[in-house]
Design a protein around this motif. Structure first.
Motif, PDB file in Angstrom:
ATOM      1  N   ASP A 244       0.411  -1.158  -0.039  1.00 48.19           N
ATOM      2  CA  ASP A 244      -0.311  -0.143  -0.269  1.00 48.19           C
ATOM      3  C   ASP A 244       0.224   1.799  -0.449  1.00 48.19           C
ATOM      4  O   ASP A 244       0.238   2.060  -0.112  1.00 48.19           O
ATOM      5  N   GLU A 245       1.990   1.588   0.019  1.00 46.21           N
ATOM      6  CA  GLU A 245       3.005   2.215   0.326  1.00 46.21           C
ATOM      7  C   GLU A 245       3.506   2.991  -0.813  1.00 46.21           C
ATOM      8  O   GLU A 245       4.125   1.272  -2.037  1.00 46.21           O
ATOM      9  N   ARG A 246       4.130   3.705  -1.401  1.00 44.03           N
ATOM     10  CA  ARG A 246       4.889   4.558  -2.705  1.00 44.03           C
ATOM     11  C   ARG A 246       5.569   5.492  -2.377  1.00 44.03           C
ATOM     12  O   ARG A 246       5.177   6.374  -2.065  1.00 44.03           O
ATOM     13  N   PHE A 247       6.118   5.836  -3.717  1.00 42.75           N
ATOM     14  CA  PHE A 247       6.862   7.028  -3.294  1.00 42.75           C
ATOM     15  C   PHE A 247       6.675   7.893  -4.078  1.00 42.75           C
ATOM     16  O   PHE A 247       5.382   7.819  -4.498  1.00 42.75           O
ATOM     17  N   ASP A 248       6.900   9.162  -3.423  1.00 40.82           N
ATOM     18  CA  ASP A 248       5.974  10.808  -3.422  1.00 40.82           C
ATOM     19  C   ASP A 248       6.670  11.179  -4.468  1.00 40.82           C
ATOM     20  O   ASP A 248       7.441  11.549  -4.413  1.00 40.82           O
ATOM     21  N   GLU A 249       5.693  11.285  -5.909  1.00 40.60           N
ATOM     22  CA  GLU A 249       5.949  11.611  -6.651  1.00 40.60           C
ATOM     23  C   GLU A 249       6.141  13.514  -7.002  1.00 40.60           C
ATOM     24  O   GLU A 249       7.004  13.680  -7.467  1.00 40.60           O
ATOM     25  N   SER A 250       5.938  13.701  -5.650  1.00 42.36           N
ATOM     26  CA  SER A 250       6.096  15.382  -5.955  1.00 42.36           C
ATOM     27  C   SER A 250       7.893  15.795  -5.650  1.00 42.36           C
ATOM     28  O   SER A 250       7.328  16.889  -5.210  1.00 42.36           O
ATOM     29  N   LEU A 251       7.850  14.434  -5.005  1.00 41.90           N
ATOM     30  CA  LEU A 251      10.047  15.374  -3.782  1.00 41.90           C
ATOM     31  C   LEU A 251      10.577  15.518  -5.302  1.00 41.90           C
ATOM     32  O   LEU A 251      10.587  14.005  -5.710  1.00 41.90           O
ATOM     33  N   GLN A 252      11.284  16.067  -5.401  1.00 43.03           N
ATOM     34  CA  GLN A 252      12.691  16.302  -5.909  1.00 43.03           C
ATOM     35  C   GLN A 252      13.866  15.843  -6.183  1.00 43.03           C
ATOM     36  O   GLN A 252      14.388  15.672  -6.168  1.00 43.03           O
ATOM     37  N   TYR A 253      13.677  15.004  -4.662  1.00 44.43           N
ATOM     38  CA  TYR A 253      15.636  14.495  -3.503  1.00 44.43           C
ATOM     39  C   TYR A 253      14.568  14.323  -2.173  1.00 44.43           C
ATOM     40  O   TYR A 253      13.442  14.403  -1.911  1.00 44.43           O
ATOM     41  N   GLY A 254      15.066  13.269  -2.220  1.00 51.94           N
ATOM     42  CA  GLY A 254      15.196  12.342  -0.308  1.00 51.94           C
ATOM     43  C   GLY A 254      13.764  11.371  -1.142  1.00 51.94           C
ATOM     44  O   GLY A 254      13.251  11.051  -0.123  1.00 51.94           O
TER      45      GLY A 254
END
Length: 315
Positions: free
Chosen positions: A175-185
């Motif tokens: 149920d977890e994915r990368f936050d695509e709004s972040l440009q770093y980290g």
């Protein structure tokens, strides 16, 4: 373990030659039951062509173009790869960057830990930086380190997790994915969510099992990178506070650390107010800890007003 396949997920963009070195280090793994999913972010060079030629030699490699449903950038490409791995019923997930190198025994040594302990959900290894060529030292024995509070250690930067180090059970990403709004980290933010939410049983291999490529960059790029990194750290701390608070996962250790970040580096009035409410109503801080934080927040408010007034003075 022979029936449990490792899915290696690699986002790429304009890295044709370096990526082939990476893929060769994957192909040379002593543990052979894996698939490698490469998601290209619409490269302008011949990355896709080179990877497809490479995959003809070894069908365990497959290449996809990032779909428009996913944002441009490594997070979108990794999320697409995660969804493909989920469709293929992956048991293990190994993230990797398109310019780094695996030690030949990386997958074997890490997956062996899961064979020995079926409750294990995460194995971690050390890594080293390299610029031109990586010196891979033979490994004769395994040195393990038990982790007690992995989530807090990672949040407090007592333990560093580069994206290519951990080998995860795939269920942690249900149920977890990368936050695509972040440009770093973005990997740090996702890993923190998973570590606090699931508290996965983990072991650290005290051996270097992958190699992180350091690129030569100009002073301007270094300065811009530092600014981007610092801004992203602030956003990540805010996102982690919200995630932990909304899911009733915020403990006093994490709260204390984040409050200090808000006061010393962030200076967001919104999050200082959230911290103040947590101290007053939701925490089980001791009386003296509550008093100390309230005093610090009070001084911060006075300090902020003084600085604001000074900035309004005409020179």
């Amino acid at each position: 373990m022979k029936n449990e396949k490792i899915y290696i997920l690699i986002p790429t963009y304009n890295r044709a030659q370096l990526l082939l070195e990476t893929l060769e280090s994957v192909r040379n793994q002593t543990y052979s039951f894996w698939e490698c999913i490469i998601v290209d972010d619409h490269s302008s060079d011949d990355t896709v062509e080179q990877v497809r030629k490479y995959s003809e030699r070894d069908k365990r490699f497959s290449c996809f173009l990032r779909a428009e449903d996913y944002c441009k950038g490594p997070s979108g490409s990794r999320n697409m790869a995660l969804d493909i791995a989920k469709e293929r019923k992956a048991q293990f997930i190994q993230f990797f960057d398109d310019d780094d190198l695996m030690h030949p025994k990386k997958l074997e040594l890490q997956v062996t830990l899961f064979v020995k302990d079926t409750d294990l959900e995460l194995s971690i290894c050390r890594y080293e930086r390299f610029s031109s060529s990586a010196k891979m030292v033979p490994i004769d024995h395994i040195e393990l380190i038990n982790t007690i509070s992995l989530a807090e250690d990672f949040l407090f930067t007592r333990l560093r997790l580069n994206v290519g180090g951990p080998l995860f059970r795939a269920k942690l990403f249900e149920d977890e994915r990368f936050d695509e709004s972040l440009q770093y980290g973005e990997e740090k933010e996702l890993f923190l969510r998973i570590l606090f939410r699931y508290r996965p049983k983990s072991l650290v291999l005290n051996q270097t099992l992958f190699y992180y490529r350091a690129h030569e960059v100009s002073l301007t790029r270094i300065m811009n990178s530092r600014i981007l990194k610092r801004g992203s750290e602030i956003v990540i701390h805010q996102k982690i506070w919200d995630y932990l608070a909304e899911n009733d996962l915020l403990n006093n250790q994490a709260a204390g650390f984040l409050i200090r970040q808000f006061l010393l580096e962030n200076h967001s009035k919104e999050y200082i107010n959230k911290a103040n409410r947590y101290i007053s109503k939701e925490s089980n801080f001791s009386f003296f800890s509550k008093l100390r934080f309230r005093v610090l927040i009070g001084f911060h408010e006075i300090y902020s007003r003084i600085i604001y007034k000074l900035l309004l003075i005409k020179i």
